[in-house]
Design an enzyme around this catalytic site. Structure first.
Site, PDB file in Angstrom:
ATOM      1  N   HIS A 196      47.009   3.870  12.330  1.00 19.40           N
ATOM      2  CA  HIS A 196      45.549   3.477  11.405  1.00 19.40           C
ATOM      3  C   HIS A 196      44.959   3.759  12.493  1.00 19.40           C
ATOM      4  CE1 HIS A 196      47.457  -0.239   8.534  1.00 19.40           C
ATOM      5  NE2 HIS A 196      46.714   1.301   8.095  1.00 19.40           N
ATOM      6  N   CYS A 200      45.634  -6.304  13.679  1.00 15.20           N
ATOM      7  CA  CYS A 200      45.871  -6.365  12.489  1.00 15.20           C
ATOM      8  C   CYS A 200      46.365  -8.037  11.806  1.00 15.20           C
ATOM      9  CB  CYS A 200      48.172  -5.971  12.512  1.00 15.20           C
ATOM     10  SG  CYS A 200      48.236  -3.900  12.828  1.00 15.20           S
TER      11      CYS A 200
END
Length: 256
Positions: free
Chosen positions: A164, A251
């Protein structure tokens, strides 16, 4: 400044979550629960109201709520995760988003577009979006179109190695980025002041700014030292069990 944070407690199924690093071993569930509690306490210490959601056993990765939505000051954009096993997590987040946003300000990414919040980095009213294995060209196109409708802007950042965008670059306000690996020299980030994270501490690049404090993962002394030198108050937070599932500090929450 952030007022609210949404988190979800880890499910027991967490130990079956997606990972690209099986060599780190399976997460210790009991320790993950304790680390999550400490994470929530650190967030609360930053002056935000923490909305804690119950575990979702059907979704092993569901504690990583950042991937389910992007929350802006004007709207919520529900994602469409690129990992098939996570597709239901965004739908499960909808009832909670309705507590904070009116229905007409809840948007969504539609198939065949995919987008995960871990690929989106907010810098004021501009959003950098990583094109990755989880976020595709159509997802980015839809996302930028939604931003534009609300007077916000965004730009694509192609990713070469990381899962990511925020695996390797994170904004901690004051025109300052934490960068590692491929992000050190990316032209998209030329204008920022950079704290360069050494390769051996690359995981430590995933820090989060919350109301003038920076949460830094425990065990990355260079990152901790450089963030302090940059003038921030640091809150150390252990995320060892979440690292085993490619997860980090950003996250585990939606901050808005």
């Amino acid at each position: 400044m952030f007022q609210n944070v949404i988190v979800r407690k880890p499910a027991r199924s967490l130990v079956e979550g997606i990972t690209s690093a099986p060599e780190l071993g399976r997460p210790d569930y009991d320790l993950a629960v304790k680390q999550h509690q400490a994470y929530r306490e650190a967030l609360a210490a930053c002056g935000v109201k923490v909305r804690v959601l119950e575990p979702l056993e059907a979704y092993p990765d569901s504690c990583f709520v950042e991937d389910t939505a992007v929350l802006t000051r004007h709207c919520a954009i529900v994602s469409n995760p690129g990992a098939a096993s996570r597709n239901g997590e965004a739908r499960e987040m909808l009832p909670t988003l309705r507590e904070f946003f009116p229905p007409e300000r809840i948007e969504s990414i539609q198939t065949p577009g995919t987008l995960e919040g871990g690929d989106v980095m907010m810098v004021g009213d501009h959003f950098y979006v990583g094109r990755s294995a989880r976020t595709n060209e159509e997802g980015i196109r839809q996302f930028l179109a939604i931003l534009n409708r609300y007077g916000l802007t965004g730009s694509e950042v192609p990713l070469e190695k990381v899962l990511h965008l925020k695996t390797g670059v994170n904004y901690i306000e004051n025109d300052t980025l934490l960068v590692s690996g491929e992000f050190v020299d990316k032209p998209e980030f030329r204008r920022f002041r950079k704290i360069v994270v050494p390769p051996e501490e690359a995981y430590g690049a995933n820090c989060i700014w919350v109301n003038d404090r920076v949460l830094v993962p425990l065990g990355y002394p260079t990152v901790e030292r450089e963030v302090r030198k940059a003038g921030y108050e640091v809150l150390l937070t252990d995320t060892s069990e979440y690292r085993k599932l490619d997860g980090g500090l950003s996250c585990l929450s939606l901050r808005f």
